[in-house]
Scaffold this motif. Structure first.
Motif, PDB file in Angstrom:
ATOM      1  N   VAL A 112       0.870  -1.178   0.000  1.00  0.00           N
ATOM      2  CA  VAL A 112       0.000   0.000   0.000  1.00  0.00           C
ATOM      3  C   VAL A 112       0.908   1.229   0.000  1.00  0.00           C
ATOM      4  N   LEU A 113       0.764   2.067  -1.019  1.00  0.00           N
ATOM      5  CA  LEU A 113       1.576   3.275  -1.134  1.00  0.00           C
ATOM      6  C   LEU A 113       0.702   4.508  -0.966  1.00  0.00           C
ATOM      7  N   ILE A 114       1.212   5.490  -0.247  1.00  0.00           N
ATOM      8  CA  ILE A 114       0.590   6.811  -0.160  1.00  0.00           C
ATOM      9  C   ILE A 114       1.534   7.782  -0.848  1.00  0.00           C
ATOM     10  N   HIS A 115       1.062   8.418  -1.928  1.00  0.00           N
ATOM     11  CA  HIS A 115       1.909   9.287  -2.743  1.00  0.00           C
ATOM     12  C   HIS A 115       1.976  10.679  -2.115  1.00  0.00           C
ATOM     13  N   ALA A 116       2.677  10.743  -0.984  1.00  0.00           N
ATOM     14  CA  ALA A 116       2.756  11.981  -0.217  1.00  0.00           C
ATOM     15  C   ALA A 116       3.539  13.061  -0.942  1.00  0.00           C
ATOM     16  N   ASP A 117       4.318  12.680  -1.948  1.00  0.00           N
ATOM     17  CA  ASP A 117       5.143  13.632  -2.685  1.00  0.00           C
ATOM     18  C   ASP A 117       4.397  14.304  -3.833  1.00  0.00           C
ATOM     19  N   GLN A 122      -5.685  15.873  -0.752  1.00  0.00           N
ATOM     20  CA  GLN A 122      -5.802  14.492  -0.300  1.00  0.00           C
ATOM     21  C   GLN A 122      -4.957  13.624  -1.223  1.00  0.00           C
ATOM     22  N   LYS A 123      -4.040  12.892  -0.636  1.00  0.00           N
ATOM     23  CA  LYS A 123      -3.041  12.177  -1.420  1.00  0.00           C
ATOM     24  C   LYS A 123      -3.580  10.864  -1.984  1.00  0.00           C
ATOM     25  N   ARG A 124      -3.010  10.488  -3.131  1.00  0.00           N
ATOM     26  CA  ARG A 124      -3.412   9.257  -3.826  1.00  0.00           C
ATOM     27  C   ARG A 124      -2.890   8.035  -3.090  1.00  0.00           C
ATOM     28  N   VAL A 125      -3.736   6.995  -3.022  1.00  0.00           N
ATOM     29  CA  VAL A 125      -3.352   5.715  -2.440  1.00  0.00           C
ATOM     30  C   VAL A 125      -3.306   4.672  -3.550  1.00  0.00           C
ATOM     31  N   GLU A 126      -2.247   3.909  -3.591  1.00  0.00           N
ATOM     32  CA  GLU A 126      -2.072   2.837  -4.582  1.00  0.00           C
ATOM     33  C   GLU A 126      -1.847   1.526  -3.849  1.00  0.00           C
ATOM     34  N   THR A 127      -2.429   0.455  -4.360  1.00  0.00           N
ATOM     35  CA  THR A 127      -2.211  -0.853  -3.746  1.00  0.00           C
ATOM     36  C   THR A 127      -2.076  -1.913  -4.838  1.00  0.00           C
ATOM     37  N   ARG A 189      -1.407  11.179  13.223  1.00  0.00           N
ATOM     38  CA  ARG A 189      -1.768  12.551  12.824  1.00  0.00           C
ATOM     39  C   ARG A 189      -1.402  12.799  11.366  1.00  0.00           C
ATOM     40  N   GLY A 190      -0.200  12.353  10.966  1.00  0.00           N
ATOM     41  CA  GLY A 190       0.230  12.529   9.584  1.00  0.00           C
ATOM     42  C   GLY A 190      -0.670  11.805   8.606  1.00  0.00           C
ATOM     43  N   LEU A 191      -1.123  10.608   8.974  1.00  0.00           N
ATOM     44  CA  LEU A 191      -2.020   9.842   8.109  1.00  0.00           C
ATOM     45  C   LEU A 191      -3.324  10.600   7.878  1.00  0.00           C
ATOM     46  N   LYS A 192      -3.865  11.202   8.926  1.00  0.00           N
ATOM     47  CA  LYS A 192      -5.104  11.968   8.798  1.00  0.00           C
ATOM     48  C   LYS A 192      -4.903  13.207   7.939  1.00  0.00           C
ATOM     49  N   GLU A 193      -3.740  13.848   8.057  1.00  0.00           N
ATOM     50  CA  GLU A 193      -3.464  15.035   7.254  1.00  0.00           C
ATOM     51  C   GLU A 193      -3.330  14.687   5.771  1.00  0.00           C
ATOM     52  N   LEU A 194      -2.793  13.510   5.481  1.00  0.00           N
ATOM     53  CA  LEU A 194      -2.605  13.099   4.093  1.00  0.00           C
ATOM     54  C   LEU A 194      -3.893  12.616   3.435  1.00  0.00           C
ATOM     55  N   LEU A 195      -4.726  11.882   4.193  1.00  0.00           N
ATOM     56  CA  LEU A 195      -5.865  11.185   3.588  1.00  0.00           C
ATOM     57  C   LEU A 195      -7.225  11.651   4.068  1.00  0.00           C
ATOM     58  N   GLY A 196      -7.285  12.423   5.122  1.00  0.00           N
ATOM     59  CA  GLY A 196      -8.570  12.772   5.708  1.00  0.00           C
ATOM     60  C   GLY A 196      -8.971  11.741   6.752  1.00  0.00           C
ATOM     61  N   ALA A 200      -8.181   7.650   6.543  1.00  0.00           N
ATOM     62  CA  ALA A 200      -7.118   7.340   7.495  1.00  0.00           C
ATOM     63  C   ALA A 200      -7.569   6.257   8.474  1.00  0.00           C
ATOM     64  N   GLY A 201      -8.844   6.317   8.873  1.00  0.00           N
ATOM     65  CA  GLY A 201      -9.364   5.297   9.790  1.00  0.00           C
ATOM     66  C   GLY A 201      -9.315   3.903   9.196  1.00  0.00           C
ATOM     67  N   LYS A 202      -9.474   3.802   7.880  1.00  0.00           N
ATOM     68  CA  LYS A 202      -9.465   2.491   7.224  1.00  0.00           C
ATOM     69  C   LYS A 202      -8.060   1.908   7.112  1.00  0.00           C
ATOM     70  N   LEU A 203      -7.051   2.772   7.171  1.00  0.00           N
ATOM     71  CA  LEU A 203      -5.678   2.305   6.988  1.00  0.00           C
ATOM     72  C   LEU A 203      -4.828   2.421   8.253  1.00  0.00           C
ATOM     73  N   SER A 204      -5.413   2.846   9.347  1.00  0.00           N
ATOM     74  CA  SER A 204      -4.629   3.091  10.559  1.00  0.00           C
ATOM     75  C   SER A 204      -3.983   1.817  11.113  1.00  0.00           C
ATOM     76  N   TRP A 205      -4.556   0.641  10.799  1.00  0.00           N
ATOM     77  CA  TRP A 205      -3.964  -0.607  11.281  1.00  0.00           C
ATOM     78  C   TRP A 205      -2.601  -0.883  10.640  1.00  0.00           C
ATOM     79  N   LEU A 206      -2.270  -0.137   9.556  1.00  0.00           N
ATOM     80  CA  LEU A 206      -0.977  -0.306   8.885  1.00  0.00           C
ATOM     81  C   LEU A 206       0.086   0.662   9.415  1.00  0.00           C
ATOM     82  N   LEU A 207      -0.225   1.444  10.434  1.00  0.00           N
ATOM     83  CA  LEU A 207       0.769   2.334  11.022  1.00  0.00           C
ATOM     84  C   LEU A 207       1.779   1.539  11.851  1.00  0.00           C
TER      85      LEU A 207
END
Length: 213
Positions: A112-117, A122-127, A189-196, A200-207
């Motif tokens: 799972v990639l978050i394209h933070a760059d 809201q950043k793109r998520v790729e899987t 916090r960073g996950l929420k800022e990137l994805l909303g 972020a709640g759906k992916l928080s288990w990957l932190l």
């Protein structure tokens, strides 16, 4: 991201299987702070000036330093083995400033990639799935450019199959070479800022538990 991702594994506190223990021993692997196990197998002897300015001195000051580390220099490349196992089935969200070339050796997993760059609020998520079934779109090799957060987790050896007992073994080559000061973990916090909040709640288990709060 089309679907909600959920873990397809059940992490266990029991001892690793004899097969996994033999693999870890033969390859000389050690626990990795991201999750799973690793071993650095190559550090290119040639060096270049570091292309990464020291943008976050506090992070750099806290990061572990290997013997001989010079902050203004990078080896041209480094390579590691990286292994996810049934007892260590997940690598938490982290990123590196350098690009990383991944090569599959055995097993099956999801990245799972978050394209933070990239631009955009809201950043793109790729899987995608890494595995040997190329006909179904599974990847044998994949590249993650610097600045993108990535996480990974173990999948069954085949769709609908039992949980993998052999683990997911890959190689990672980082160009220019890996240094901890070029690496950071994603925080809640960073996950929420990137994805909303919702995504972020759906992916928080990957932190990773090592992410800054």
């Amino acid at each position: 991201m089309a679907a909600v991702l959920n873990p397809s594994f059940t992490a266990s506190s029991t001892q690793e299987s004899p097969h996994i223990q033999r693999l870890i021993a033969k390859l000389g692997l050690e626990p990795h702070v991201e999750g799973g196990f690793f071993k650095e197998t190559d550090r290119a002897p040639d060096t270049i000036p570091s292309p990464f300015p020291d943008e976050n001195s506090s992070t750099s000051d806290l990061a572990p330093k290997r013997p001989g580390f010079e902050p203004n220099v990078r080896n041209t490349s480094t390579t590691i083995f990286y292994l996810l196992t049934p007892n260590g089935p997940q690598g938490g969200f982290h990123r590196n400033k350098a690009r990383t070339v991944h090569t599959l050796h055995q097993g099956r997993g999801r990245y799972v990639l978050i394209h933070a760059d990239e631009d955009g609020k809201q950043k793109r998520v790729e899987t995608f799935v890494v595995g040997h079934d190329v006909a179904k779109g599974e990847k044998l090799q994949w590249i993650v450019e610097g600045g993108k957060y990535k996480a990974s987790y173990l999948l069954p050896d085949e769709e609908g199959g039992a949980e993998s007992q052999g683990g997911l073994l890959i190689s990672e080559t980082v160009v220019p070479g890996f240094e901890f000061c070029d690496h950071d973990f994603l925080s809640s916090r960073g996950l929420k800022e990137l994805l909303g909040e919702e995504q972020a709640g759906k992916l928080s288990w990957l932190l990773s538990p090592f992410g800054q709060k």
